[in-house]
Design an enzyme around this catalytic site. Structure first.
Site, short mmCIF file in Angstrom:
data_model
loop_
_atom_site.label_atom_id
_atom_site.label_comp_id
_atom_site.label_asym_id
_atom_site.label_seq_id
_atom_site.Cartn_x
_atom_site.Cartn_y
_atom_site.Cartn_z
N GLY A 1 1.17 -0.82 -0.43
CA GLY A 1 -0.02 -0.23 -0.01
C GLY A 1 0.74 1.24 -0.21
O GLY A 1 2.52 0.93 -0.15
N ASP B 1 -10.80 5.56 8.01
CA ASP B 1 -10.73 4.73 6.44
C ASP B 1 -12.00 3.38 6.65
O ASP B 1 -10.97 3.03 6.04
CB ASP B 1 -9.28 4.53 6.18
CG ASP B 1 -8.98 4.83 4.87
OD1 ASP B 1 -9.75 5.09 3.81
OD2 ASP B 1 -7.64 4.13 4.60
N GLY C 1 3.89 1.45 2.82
CA GLY C 1 5.07 -0.12 2.53
C GLY C 1 4.82 -1.55 2.24
O GLY C 1 2.86 -1.36 1.59
#
Length: 991
Positions: free
Chosen positions: A693, A821, A696
């Site tokens: 992502g 999120d 990392g």
């Protein structure tokens, strides 16, 4: 006069108009029939009240009880009623009893009942009521029974409860009450039942005044956050029949005066911090149930316990008891459950256990018992489990176990049993788990076993003989551990037909011959250990088709030939091919440090790199004596030159970086560790990458049993982190390091140095919900089971699990946590598809600047999941997570992605458009859902719930607690329906 409805009740009315068909206002007449029909209409015309009509007598309706032709009782439990309680209900002027348990009643506490002048029984438990309990509740002065448990009431218990002097039964269980317990409750001298269970009261002690409840028969207070000692005033409760103070933080010793109640039937004090010895006076009671497990109690079990002739349940496990079990306990005629595992008990087990009662569970594991296992455990014919592992038991297994048709599990591992397993045990009709490892048992494997046997563990014994070809009939076998025995002969091809096998361990036997060339059905296999045998031939190429295989150990055999190149296609976290006769080159994908010990002691195997202790494939060996000498001399010069170069570079480096600190790793653990720093760092290779992502990569790392694997997220590597990355790392560690919930992914530890930061999580076998819903569409390779799709019950299970995690963050954390999120790729699934919320890099802890709000420095989240208010506000609250979760619900129903709609519409906009246009439900369904007609009502509800969660105005969205309640109720409704379809008379549904 009824107080005005608060603003949020209006929003809930909109909510339920959407979820039900809604009603219109009308003038309600005063006759009882008209009143009842109007109640039916205002509560959504539920099908369960179809018999309420204008032609039949109201007193013949099953839910209505009359006296002298007038309604005195309404029994409306579990009728799927929606909306609030209307004021005109008290037009039933003779109403004495109202029971509305287990419905969808909303709003605050229904003060409308103040106008029911004859009301003596009120039950509104298991609904969706919210807010604080009223300070004037004592206006219901005639109430004898008040049941308001399993709602969402908050705050204190008002002191006015102490004025309800007629009360006989009071239940406030399973709410969100977080204030004090008023001592005024002690004034209720007529009270017989007090249920305060499952509320997080503010670190209270049991009020001393409770000792004045002289009529009390039931004191039910588990999981109420109690601290301190049990007050001695409770010894005044001479009529007490049930005392339950379990799941708290109580401490101190149990004083004898607490057990002078001759009527006491059930005593539950489990999972506290109680210490000291058991008072022998307990043996003089008439108890049927004792559960004082999971404390710090010590000493011996009093000899007088055998006098408890009514005792059915005896749970003392996970304490520090020592000494022997009184022989008289085995003679109690009513004993069903006996659990004393995880103590320091010793001596022989009384031989008469099971002879005098219908024993169901016998669990004595993890003690120091010696002698034989009692012969008559199953004499009553009801035994379902024998758990006696980790003791010093000897002798043969009792042959009487062959007659235990109801037994499900036998766990006798790590003892000193000898002889053969009685043949009938293999064929017990209900047995699913047989665990006998770590004994001295002998004999051969049978050709047939019980059809339900799924777990067989017989490692570290003296079993011998061949693996029978008839093993193909063991169709339910999931785990087979038989290492360190004396099995011989070949592995029959029939063995490979067991399609449900996930773990196979035959390490340390005398198996010989070649492995079957065709592995037919081991598609579920994740662990294969055949080390330390005499197997030969080539490694079958068919092994490379086992896509779920994670651990492979074929070491210390006589395998020859090349390593199959496609073996590297497997996502192995552990590989050991050492000490064989393999030849050729190691596949290039294994050329990394993760496999540096995987190929040792294979003289004819070579490598293209120097990380293995093998010769280089590019250097041809020679028998010349001069050539090796030249090589040695040349190597020496090269080594000296390299050493000088390093010294010069180091000197220059130290001059330019005089203050540089040597890189070391700092480990911070948040959970109990069963692996080391070295386990993690040695496996950070490309071969173990399972995701990537913006922050990392994510690695799957094997750490051995029992955990198996962990997931490691690298936040950055060899670059100076920017401030955003630093903030994300700090946020995730701060949040996950402190929260504990089964639906939030566990952060096990973090590793930090000046170049890298690693987060180590529990490993989630089935990865993310996103991959299951959209993986094939985007041509991803998520490593999913071929042909498998999420059926609707599993989708609903996932929705409930994710909602539980978010509900905990919003309502049970102080201050609340907003994820910011929420999306399907941040909902991870474990081996049983249990959902867990993950990725807290941009989560926000709401400080108490304003109730329910917090500052937001920048927009965060993912396209398609953004709440609309992101465009015009700089402040956030929990409702942005509700919006995002609503999108996830729509994904589960439609199979579409968050940004997938018509034209420029995203999923939420598309779904609202289809709903407003009146499109049929079948038009929006994910076509991969099997048998949608079976679940269409449930699916429709979840679709509408997703719509209301994605309302444009935050104020129109429900809270996560409301969302969870709706999902759970629908889940339970389906469960009950299915059980009834199966023709079962009894089923268990949580309240």
């Amino acid at each position: 006069m009824t107080p005005p409805s608060p603003p949020h009740l209006f929003r809930f009315s909109v909510f339920f108009i959407l979820l039900t068909s809604g009603v219109t206002s009308q003038h309600f007449l005063t006759t009882e029939r008209t009143t009842l029909l109007n109640l039916k209409q205002i509560w959504g015309n539920p099908p369960s009240l179809a018999n309420w009509n204008s032609t039949s007598s109201t007193c013949t309706w099953p839910e209505v009880h009359c006296r002298n032709g007038s309604v005195v009782e309404l029994q409306l439990n579990s009728k799927e009623l929606t909306g609030s309680v209307p004021p005109f209900i008290c037009e039933l002027s003779n109403l004495e009893t109202v029971s509305l348990r287990d419905n969808f009643i909303t709003g605050e506490f229904p003060r409308v009942f103040y106008n029911c002048s004859k009301l003596i029984t009120l039950d509104v438990s298991q609904n969706m009521l919210v807010g604080r309990l009223p300070d004037d509740i004592d206006r219901l002065s005639q109430l004898k029974s008040l049941e308001i448990g399993a709602n969402n009431f908050t705050g204190d218990i008002p002191q006015a409860f102490g004025n309800l002097s007629a009360l006989i039964s009071l239940h406030l269980y399973q709410n969100l009450l977080n204030g004090a317990i008023p001592p005024e409750i002690g004034n209720l001298s007529n009270l017989e039942t007090l249920g305060l269970a499952y509320n997080e009261f503010a670190d209270p002690e049991i009020p001393f005044e409770f000792g004045r409840l002289i009529s009390l028969k039931v004191l039910w207070m588990p999981a109420t956050n109690l601290i301190g000692k049990i007050p001695k005033s409770l010894s005044n409760l001479v009529n007490l029949e049930l005392l339950d103070l379990s799941l708290n933080k109580l401490e101190g010793e149990l004083f004898p005066e607490l057990f002078l109640f001759q009527n006491l039937d059930s005593l539950f004090l489990y999972k506290n911090n109680l210490s000291g010895k058991l008072p022998s006076v307990i043996s003089s009671l008439n108890l049927s149930q004792i559960d004082i497990s999971m404390n710090k109690l010590n000493g011996s079990i009093p000899n007088g316990f055998g006098k408890l002739k009514k005792l059915e349940v005896f749970n003392l496990y996970q304490n520090q008891f020592s000494g022997a079990i009184p022989t008289s306990m085995s003679q109690i005629p009513t004993l069903r459950i006996f659990r004393v595992f995880s103590n320091n008990l010793a001596g022989e087990l009384p031989p008469e256990f099971g002879l005098h009662s219908k024993l169901e569970a016998f669990e004595v594991s993890d003690n120091k018992f010696t002698g034989k296992l009692p012969e008559n455990l199953c004499a009553g014919g009801y035994l379902t489990g024998v758990v006696a592992f980790s003791n010093n038991l000897t002798g043969e297994l009792p042959r009487s176990l062959e007659r235990c048709d109801r037994i499900v599990t036998i766990q006798l591992y790590d003892n000193n049993f000898t002889g053969e397993i009685p043949s009938g045990i293999w064929m017990l009709s209900n047995i699913s788990s047989l665990r006998l490892s770590g004994n001295s048992l002998s004999g051969e494997l049978p050709s047939r076993v019980a059809r339900n046997l799924s777990r067989l563990e017989i490692s570290n014994n003296k079993f011998s003989g061949l693996i029978p070809p008839e093993i193909s009939s063991w169709v339910k076998l999931n785990v087979f551990k038989a290492s360190n025995n004396r099995f011989s002969g070949e592995i029959p091809p029939e063995f490979t037909t067991l399609s449900e096998l996930t773990v196979l361990d035959l390490d340390g036997n005398s198996l010989s011959g070649e492995l079957p060339s065709q592995i037919k059905s081991w598609n579920s296999l994740t662990f294969l250990n055949l080390a330390r045998n005499k197997l030969s031939g080539e490694i079958p190429v068919s092994l490379t088709s086992l896509h779920n295989l994670l651990d492979l150990d074929l070491s210390e055999n006589q395998f020859s030939g090349h390593i199959p190149p496609n073996l590297s296609n497997l996502k192995l976290t552990s590989l050991n091919l050492s000490s064989n006769k393999l030849t050729g080159t190691i596949p290039s994908s294994f050329n990394n440090m993760a496999y540096q010990n995987s190929f040792l002691n294979n003289p004819n195997l070579c490598s293209t790199t120097q990380i293995f202790h093998l010769h280089n494939c590019y250097i041809k060996p020679s028998h010349s004596n001069k050539f090796p000498t030249k090589i040695i001399v040349l190597s020496t010069f090269v080594l000296l030159a390299a050493l000088l170069s390093v010294l010069f570079i180091l000197r220059d480096y130290m001059k330019t970086k005089p203050n540089r600190i040597h890189t070391t790793w700092k480990l911070t653990s948040f959970q109990k560790m069963d692996f080391t720093e070295r386990n993690i760092l040695s496996s950070m290779t490309e071969a173990n990458v399972i995701g990537a992502g913006g922050a990392g990569k994510v690695y799957r790392v094997g750490v051995g049993q029992p955990r198996g694997y962990v997931a490691v997220k690298r936040i950055w590597n060899n670059n100076k982190p920017d401030q955003n990355q630093e903030n994300e790392f700090t946020s995730e560690v701060r949040i996950l390091g402190s929260v504990r919930h089964s639906n939030i992914v566990k952060l096990l530890c973090c590793l930090c140095n000046q170049d890298s930061k690693l987060l180590v999580y529990e490993y989630m076998m089935h990865q993310s919900l996103d991959k299951w819903l959209h993986g094939k569409k985007r041509k991803l390779d998520p490593g999913l089971v071929p042909g498998f799709v999420l059926d609707w019950p599993r989708r609903l299970q996932i929705a409930i699990g994710a909602a539980q995690g978010l509900c905990y963050m919003h309502h049970d954390c102080s201050p609340p946590i907003v994820h910011r999120d929420v999306k399907s790729s941040n909902i991870l699934l474990d081996s049983e598809f249990k959902a867990k919320i993950a990725d807290f890099g941009i989560a926000k802890i709401l400080e108490k600047q304003k109730p329910g709000e917090g500052d937001m420095s920048s927009i965060a989240g993912s396209l398609g999941y953004f709440a609309p208010e992101y465009a015009y506000t700089s402040r956030i609250n929990e409702k942005i997570d509700v919006y995002s979760f609503g999108v996830v619900l729509l994904e589960l129903v439609t199979g579409k992605e968050a940004n997938e709609g018509d034209g420029d519409l995203n999923l939420a906009e598309w779904a609202w458009k289809r709903y407003e246009e009146g499109d049929p439900m079948v038009g929006v369904l994910d076509q991969s859902i099997k048998d949608p007609d079976t679940y269409i009502e449930e699916i429709s509800m979840v679709f509408k719930l997703g719509l209301i969660c994605t309302s444009t105005l935050p104020s129109s969205r429900p809270s996560m607690k409301d969302v969870l309640e709706i999902l759970k109720r629908r889940h339970q409704l389906y469960y009950i329906t299915e059980k009834m379809k199966q023709g079962r008379e009894e089923f268990d549904v949580a309240p």
